[in-house]
Design a protein around this motif. Sequence first.
Motif, PDB file in Angstrom:
ATOM      1  N   SER A  11     -28.077  25.762   3.078  1.00  0.00           N
ATOM      2  CA  SER A  11     -29.179  26.454   3.791  1.00  0.00           C
ATOM      3  C   SER A  11     -28.887  26.348   5.276  1.00  0.00           C
ATOM      4  O   SER A  11     -28.654  25.438   5.936  1.00  0.00           O
ATOM      5  CB  SER A  11     -30.471  25.317   3.768  1.00  0.00           C
ATOM      6  OG  SER A  11     -31.446  25.965   4.751  1.00  0.00           O
ATOM      7  N   PRO A  12     -28.789  27.656   5.839  1.00  0.00           N
ATOM      8  CA  PRO A  12     -28.286  27.898   7.226  1.00  0.00           C
ATOM      9  C   PRO A  12     -29.431  27.355   8.436  1.00  0.00           C
ATOM     10  O   PRO A  12     -29.110  26.814   9.202  1.00  0.00           O
ATOM     11  CB  PRO A  12     -28.442  29.386   7.354  1.00  0.00           C
ATOM     12  CG  PRO A  12     -28.196  30.009   5.815  1.00  0.00           C
ATOM     13  CD  PRO A  12     -28.892  29.016   4.987  1.00  0.00           C
ATOM     14  N   SER A  13     -30.809  27.140   7.779  1.00  0.00           N
ATOM     15  CA  SER A  13     -31.779  26.676   8.814  1.00  0.00           C
ATOM     16  C   SER A  13     -31.543  25.248   8.891  1.00  0.00           C
ATOM     17  O   SER A  13     -31.687  24.836   9.678  1.00  0.00           O
ATOM     18  CB  SER A  13     -33.203  27.061   8.256  1.00  0.00           C
ATOM     19  OG  SER A  13     -33.574  26.431   6.913  1.00  0.00           O
ATOM     20  N   ALA A  14     -31.265  24.481   7.755  1.00  0.00           N
ATOM     21  CA  ALA A  14     -30.925  22.990   7.718  1.00  0.00           C
ATOM     22  C   ALA A  14     -29.582  22.631   8.377  1.00  0.00           C
ATOM     23  O   ALA A  14     -29.757  21.820   9.285  1.00  0.00           O
ATOM     24  CB  ALA A  14     -30.947  22.402   6.278  1.00  0.00           C
ATOM     25  N   ALA A  15     -28.942  23.600   8.221  1.00  0.00           N
ATOM     26  CA  ALA A  15     -27.579  23.436   9.194  1.00  0.00           C
ATOM     27  C   ALA A  15     -27.762  23.447  10.424  1.00  0.00           C
ATOM     28  O   ALA A  15     -27.036  22.638  11.107  1.00  0.00           O
ATOM     29  CB  ALA A  15     -26.316  24.430   8.350  1.00  0.00           C
ATOM     30  N   ARG A  16     -28.547  24.593  10.722  1.00  0.00           N
ATOM     31  CA  ARG A  16     -28.932  24.674  12.210  1.00  0.00           C
ATOM     32  C   ARG A  16     -29.505  23.606  12.985  1.00  0.00           C
ATOM     33  O   ARG A  16     -29.074  23.062  13.923  1.00  0.00           O
ATOM     34  CB  ARG A  16     -29.607  26.138  12.432  1.00  0.00           C
ATOM     35  CG  ARG A  16     -29.859  26.407  13.882  1.00  0.00           C
ATOM     36  CD  ARG A  16     -30.768  27.763  13.995  1.00  0.00           C
ATOM     37  NE  ARG A  16     -30.880  28.070  15.300  1.00  0.00           N
ATOM     38  CZ  ARG A  16     -31.928  27.924  15.939  1.00  0.00           C
ATOM     39  NH1 ARG A  16     -32.805  27.253  15.400  1.00  0.00           N
ATOM     40  NH2 ARG A  16     -32.155  28.322  17.386  1.00  0.00           N
ATOM     41  N   HIS A  17     -30.348  22.978  12.205  1.00  0.00           N
ATOM     42  CA  HIS A  17     -31.079  21.925  12.812  1.00  0.00           C
ATOM     43  C   HIS A  17     -30.232  20.714  12.976  1.00  0.00           C
ATOM     44  O   HIS A  17     -30.367  19.930  14.020  1.00  0.00           O
ATOM     45  CB  HIS A  17     -32.331  21.674  12.025  1.00  0.00           C
ATOM     46  CG  HIS A  17     -33.504  22.520  12.097  1.00  0.00           C
ATOM     47  ND1 HIS A  17     -34.391  22.646  13.133  1.00  0.00           N
ATOM     48  CD2 HIS A  17     -34.028  23.516  11.020  1.00  0.00           C
ATOM     49  CE1 HIS A  17     -35.158  23.483  13.021  1.00  0.00           C
ATOM     50  NE2 HIS A  17     -34.972  24.286  11.971  1.00  0.00           N
ATOM     51  N   LEU A  18     -29.171  20.433  12.012  1.00  0.00           N
ATOM     52  CA  LEU A  18     -28.443  19.494  11.967  1.00  0.00           C
ATOM     53  C   LEU A  18     -27.427  19.556  12.972  1.00  0.00           C
ATOM     54  O   LEU A  18     -27.234  18.518  13.804  1.00  0.00           O
ATOM     55  CB  LEU A  18     -27.453  19.188  10.766  1.00  0.00           C
ATOM     56  CG  LEU A  18     -28.509  18.841   9.339  1.00  0.00           C
ATOM     57  CD1 LEU A  18     -27.770  19.210   8.057  1.00  0.00           C
ATOM     58  CD2 LEU A  18     -28.888  17.462   9.584  1.00  0.00           C
ATOM     59  N   ILE A  19     -26.938  20.790  13.401  1.00  0.00           N
ATOM     60  CA  ILE A  19     -26.226  20.948  14.420  1.00  0.00           C
ATOM     61  C   ILE A  19     -26.681  20.672  15.694  1.00  0.00           C
ATOM     62  O   ILE A  19     -26.054  19.998  16.781  1.00  0.00           O
ATOM     63  CB  ILE A  19     -25.475  22.509  14.416  1.00  0.00           C
ATOM     64  CG1 ILE A  19     -24.839  22.709  13.044  1.00  0.00           C
ATOM     65  CG2 ILE A  19     -24.928  22.705  15.448  1.00  0.00           C
ATOM     66  CD1 ILE A  19     -24.081  24.068  12.755  1.00  0.00           C
TER      67      ILE A  19
END
Length: 66
Positions: A11-19
């Motif tokens: 999930s790009p949105s989950a990855a963005r938040h994790l980053i």
Amino acid sequence: MENKEYQVVTSPSAARHLIQRGMRVVDIKPSKFDAKQTVFVFDNTAEFQEMYHTELEKVKAAKEII
């Protein structure tokens, strides 16, 4: 269950938040199953696991609203 060194996030949105929260990205690459999609590879730490499950729940909740 084996303890993996890395964790793949699709999930790009989950990855963005994790980053944004400081999780370390090891690699970004095309999905093996769909070259149009990107997967994000993170170090699989205890801190990552906690944040990942929190973000995953947020993404699932957002999809239910739409």
